[in-house]
Write a protein that holds these residues in place. Sequence first.
Motif, short mmCIF file in Angstrom:
data_model
loop_
_atom_site.label_atom_id
_atom_site.label_comp_id
_atom_site.label_asym_id
_atom_site.label_seq_id
_atom_site.Cartn_x
_atom_site.Cartn_y
_atom_site.Cartn_z
N ARG A 1 -53.59 -0.65 -23.58
CA ARG A 1 -53.61 0.64 -24.19
C ARG A 1 -52.95 1.62 -23.25
NH1 ARG A 1 -55.30 -0.05 -28.89
NH2 ARG A 1 -57.27 -1.02 -29.21
N ASP A 2 -51.92 2.45 -23.94
CA ASP A 2 -51.41 3.33 -22.96
C ASP A 2 -52.60 4.49 -22.60
OD1 ASP A 2 -51.28 5.36 -25.05
OD2 ASP A 2 -48.94 5.32 -25.11
N PRO B 1 -47.71 9.28 -30.29
CA PRO B 1 -48.41 10.46 -29.84
C PRO B 1 -48.66 10.24 -28.39
CG PRO B 1 -49.94 9.11 -30.84
CD PRO B 1 -48.57 8.27 -31.06
N SER B 2 -48.84 11.41 -27.77
CA SER B 2 -49.08 11.60 -26.31
C SER B 2 -49.90 12.82 -26.01
CB SER B 2 -47.94 11.41 -25.36
OG SER B 2 -48.59 11.78 -24.18
N ASP B 3 -51.26 12.59 -25.55
CA ASP B 3 -51.92 13.90 -25.31
C ASP B 3 -52.00 14.29 -23.94
OD1 ASP B 3 -53.63 11.89 -24.56
OD2 ASP B 3 -55.42 12.24 -25.93
N ASP C 1 -55.10 0.09 -19.16
CA ASP C 1 -56.27 -0.51 -19.76
C ASP C 1 -55.95 -2.00 -20.44
OD1 ASP C 1 -58.49 -0.73 -21.01
OD2 ASP C 1 -58.12 0.82 -22.77
N VAL C 2 -56.50 -3.04 -19.96
CA VAL C 2 -56.13 -4.41 -20.63
C VAL C 2 -56.85 -4.58 -21.69
CG1 VAL C 2 -56.19 -6.71 -20.35
CG2 VAL C 2 -55.59 -5.22 -18.27
N MET D 1 -56.74 8.41 -32.08
CA MET D 1 -56.19 8.05 -30.79
C MET D 1 -57.35 7.45 -29.83
SD MET D 1 -53.48 10.78 -30.49
CE MET D 1 -53.29 10.44 -28.69
N ALA D 2 -58.52 8.30 -30.01
CA ALA D 2 -59.87 8.21 -28.95
C ALA D 2 -60.16 6.66 -29.26
CB ALA D 2 -60.95 9.26 -29.06
N LYS D 3 -60.16 6.28 -30.48
CA LYS D 3 -60.46 4.81 -30.69
C LYS D 3 -59.53 3.63 -30.43
CE LYS D 3 -63.23 6.24 -34.81
NZ LYS D 3 -63.34 5.81 -36.16
N GLY D 4 -58.28 4.34 -30.29
CA GLY D 4 -57.08 3.39 -29.98
C GLY D 4 -56.52 2.81 -31.23
#
Length: 136
Positions: free
Chosen positions: A123-124, A11-13, A105-106, A77-80
């Motif tokens: 994290r992308d 997914p990509s927002d 984001d490492v 997604m917000a939580k990864g």
Amino acid sequence: MDITIHASFLPSDDPDASLSFYRDALGFEVRHDVSYDGIRWLTVGPAGQPGLSIVLEPPGSDPGVSDEERRMIVEMMAKGTYAGILLSTDDVDATFEKVQASGADVVQEPIDQPYGVRDCAFRDPSGNLIRIQQGP
């Protein structure tokens, strides 16, 4: 029977931020950039591997997904915690430095894992977990 993996979906927002991450930080090629009815899908993949792609799609774009499920996808997604992918490279330390320099984001710096691989994680821009391990 000869079956191969052609594409995986993440997914990509934020298509522009995703494009920058996958193209500029990871060095992937853009295979398709498609907009339809206000929605945008990107297909990217590693150079030299035209048969292998990642489709970056709007979260919950499948018409069979309910509004409640879409909300849950966005929350995860917000939580990864919703999606991820495992990539491989010849030099995980050099790859880590390049991706880190992009401002990604490492999640984990390169480390030798007890199960025999050296890997790192990011994290992308959409929160997807991207693990990168050193391959043979």
